[in-house]
Design an enzyme around this catalytic site. Sequence first.
Site, PDB file in Angstrom:
ATOM      1  N   GLN A 170       0.929  -1.274   0.136  1.00 38.87           N
ATOM      2  CA  GLN A 170      -0.061   0.007   0.036  1.00 38.87           C
ATOM      3  C   GLN A 170       0.758   1.306   0.167  1.00 38.87           C
ATOM      4  OE1 GLN A 170      -3.166  -0.443   2.605  1.00 38.87           O
ATOM      5  NE2 GLN A 170      -3.902   1.790   2.547  1.00 38.87           N
ATOM      6  N   CYS A 171       1.218   1.824   1.016  1.00 41.53           N
ATOM      7  CA  CYS A 171       1.834   3.169   1.139  1.00 41.53           C
ATOM      8  C   CYS A 171       3.251   2.893   0.598  1.00 41.53           C
ATOM      9  CB  CYS A 171       1.740   3.576   2.586  1.00 41.53           C
ATOM     10  SG  CYS A 171       0.070   3.845   3.224  1.00 41.53           S
TER      11      CYS A 171
END
Length: 179
Positions: free
Chosen positions: A117-118
């Site tokens: 994700q990030c």
Amino acid sequence: MNRALLVIDVQESFRARPLWDHIAHPGISDPVNRLVRLARANGDLVVWVLHTEPDSGGVFDPAQGHVRLFEELERPAPGEPVLHKTSHNAFTTTDLQRRLTEAGVGELWVCGIRTEQCVETTARLGSDLGYEVVFVADATTTNPIGDLSAEEIIARTTAVLRDRFARIATVDELAAEAA
């Protein structure tokens, strides 16, 4: 070429969630600390990034007290920025790109929590912005999602980033290159 290490979302918010019991590498602080020490020894910029969701009432809401670096992490040194983001990547809602440009940075090492994700999103956007990106796979972690184990997600992420958006490396490989 100047380099920066981005430490993304290694924050207590994740430990405050039930999913932390299923995280792939709960000892992520160890490889991250090794990277921080290596980056500092190389004279690289270290940038600390924390995810926030203001007014959400959840674990990423700064008012709840969990939006802080893990206690066992190296502390940010003077001049090392601590940025607060509200998007999945470290660029969109911060002044990261300006800081990197002013420092003449051309290469990014990325590590942190939520591999897919990030950390991945920051690596992809960094590549699109023209940075040479090194994704330090053993200094990332995540939890299972659906039928995929955390290890499968990490393997998938490194497979899709490799040689397209980033060079994949381990902490040991980067340390050996610096020696």
